[in-house]
Design a protein around this motif. Structure first.
Motif, PDB file in Angstrom:
ATOM      1  N   LEU A  90     -11.824  -5.040  -0.928  1.00  0.00           N
ATOM      2  CA  LEU A  90     -10.459  -4.543  -1.053  1.00  0.00           C
ATOM      3  C   LEU A  90      -9.746  -5.240  -2.202  1.00  0.00           C
ATOM      4  O   LEU A  90      -9.805  -6.459  -2.332  1.00  0.00           O
ATOM      5  CB  LEU A  90      -9.683  -4.791   0.242  1.00  0.00           C
ATOM      6  N   PHE A 104      -2.541  -2.650  -0.805  1.00  0.00           N
ATOM      7  CA  PHE A 104      -3.991  -2.584  -0.888  1.00  0.00           C
ATOM      8  C   PHE A 104      -4.489  -1.245  -1.418  1.00  0.00           C
ATOM      9  O   PHE A 104      -3.883  -0.199  -1.178  1.00  0.00           O
ATOM     10  CB  PHE A 104      -4.612  -2.820   0.489  1.00  0.00           C
ATOM     11  N   GLY A 105      -5.624  -1.292  -2.113  1.00  0.00           N
ATOM     12  CA  GLY A 105      -6.322  -0.087  -2.504  1.00  0.00           C
ATOM     13  C   GLY A 105      -7.144   0.442  -1.347  1.00  0.00           C
ATOM     14  O   GLY A 105      -7.186  -0.159  -0.268  1.00  0.00           O
ATOM     15  N   PRO A 106      -7.845   1.567  -1.557  1.00  0.00           N
ATOM     16  CA  PRO A 106      -8.609   2.202  -0.480  1.00  0.00           C
ATOM     17  C   PRO A 106      -9.932   1.528  -0.176  1.00  0.00           C
ATOM     18  O   PRO A 106     -10.558   1.838   0.833  1.00  0.00           O
ATOM     19  CB  PRO A 106      -8.819   3.627  -1.003  1.00  0.00           C
TER      20      PRO A 106
ATOM     21  N   TYR B  36      -0.277  -5.167   9.633  1.00  0.00           N
ATOM     22  CA  TYR B  36      -0.838  -4.090   8.833  1.00  0.00           C
ATOM     23  C   TYR B  36      -1.633  -3.150   9.753  1.00  0.00           C
ATOM     24  O   TYR B  36      -2.240  -3.591  10.739  1.00  0.00           O
ATOM     25  CB  TYR B  36      -1.820  -4.637   7.785  1.00  0.00           C
ATOM     26  N   GLN B  38      -4.875  -0.562   9.547  1.00  0.00           N
ATOM     27  CA  GLN B  38      -6.002  -0.207   8.690  1.00  0.00           C
ATOM     28  C   GLN B  38      -6.836   0.877   9.359  1.00  0.00           C
ATOM     29  O   GLN B  38      -7.495   0.636  10.369  1.00  0.00           O
ATOM     30  CB  GLN B  38      -6.875  -1.424   8.384  1.00  0.00           C
ATOM     31  N   ARG B  42     -10.537   2.484   5.071  1.00  0.00           N
ATOM     32  CA  ARG B  42      -9.390   2.543   4.167  1.00  0.00           C
ATOM     33  C   ARG B  42      -8.788   1.158   3.998  1.00  0.00           C
ATOM     34  O   ARG B  42      -9.124   0.213   4.711  1.00  0.00           O
ATOM     35  CB  ARG B  42      -8.317   3.494   4.726  1.00  0.00           C
ATOM     36  N   GLY B  43      -7.860   1.019   3.063  1.00  0.00           N
ATOM     37  CA  GLY B  43      -7.164  -0.240   2.876  1.00  0.00           C
ATOM     38  C   GLY B  43      -6.030  -0.395   3.882  1.00  0.00           C
ATOM     39  O   GLY B  43      -5.488   0.588   4.372  1.00  0.00           O
ATOM     40  N   PRO B  44      -5.634  -1.633   4.195  1.00  0.00           N
ATOM     41  CA  PRO B  44      -4.522  -1.871   5.122  1.00  0.00           C
ATOM     42  C   PRO B  44      -3.191  -1.395   4.537  1.00  0.00           C
ATOM     43  O   PRO B  44      -2.970  -1.468   3.328  1.00  0.00           O
ATOM     44  CB  PRO B  44      -4.515  -3.401   5.287  1.00  0.00           C
TER      45      PRO B  44
END
Lengths: 113, 112
Positions: A90, A104-106, B36, B38, B42-44
């Motif tokens: 990440l 954050f990115g994917p 967060y 998530q 995927r990203g948080p």
């Protein structure tokens, strides 16, 4: 459309090969980060950069390298020296304010074959 | 040692029910605490952020609480939906190093 992007989403590598993960942001953030996520563990910091042309090692930097030639880009290279590279990677970015909220990115899932 | 512990590790609930996730931390000095969400693969995405002086923060059906004396936080989800199925991560920022310490997360599954 502002945000942070990572590519590719899935990456396969043979043992002994280096591979580079891309991270780009158009949020005008100064700071960028790379984390590694493994099942059952919290995110662990690999490298971070608070300004262009400068970066610092995180908690698990061994076997990884980065560059920060542009504000928008922070690529991560996973080298053959990383003994257990299979993980979810990440990238994040943030401003330099005290709240330090990271976006954050994917993510990129790297699998070593 | 700076640590963030979350419980339970996983949770299964029925759609429409409420649930509460727990976070205990030993981070010092403390700057702020975030929750967060998530989704798998995927990203948080940030849900809430609380500083030392705040003891509750809401974001729609999500309500976070913070007790800085006992170093505990909770995330309450009201009237759960299928889309709430995800991992929820508690993150504490240590002011001294502006470093984020991540919990291991609670995996929530909501079934119809």
């Amino acid at each position: 459309d502002g945000g942070i992007t990572q590519s590719p989403k899935y990456l396969f590598r043979k043992e002994g090969q280096n591979v580079t993960l891309s991270c780009e942001q158009n949020l005008n953030h100064d700071a960028m980060y790379w984390y590694r996520q493994d099942p059952g563990q919290g995110l662990r910091l690999i490298y971070y950069s608070q300004i262009v042309n400068d970066f610092q090692k995180g908690d698990i930097a061994e076997g990884y390298s980065v560059s920060r030639e542009k504000k928008e880009s922070f690529p991560l290279t996973v080298t053959s020296a990383q003994k257990n590279p299979t993980a979810f990677y990440l990238c994040a970015s943030s401003t330099q304010t005290s709240s330090n909220e990271q976006f954050f990115g994917p993510g990129t899932r790297l699998t070593v074959l | 040692k700076n640590q963030v512990e979350q419980s339970p590790q996983s949770l299964i609930i029925l759609e429409g029910k409420n649930c509460t996730l727990q976070c205990n931390y030993t981070v010092s000095p403390f700057s702020n605490l975030r929750w967060y969400k998530q989704d798998t693969g995927r990203g948080p995405v940030s849900l809430t952020i609380m500083t030392f002086s705040e003891n509750t923060k809401s974001n729609g059906r999500y309500t976070a609480t913070l007790d800085a004396d006992t170093k505990q936080s909770s995330l309450h989800i009201t009237a759960s939906q299928l889309s709430d199925s995800a991992s929820y991560i508690c993150v504490v920022t240590s002011d001294s190093a502006r470093k984020l310490i991540f919990g291991t997360g609670t995996r929530l599954q909501v079934f119809p």
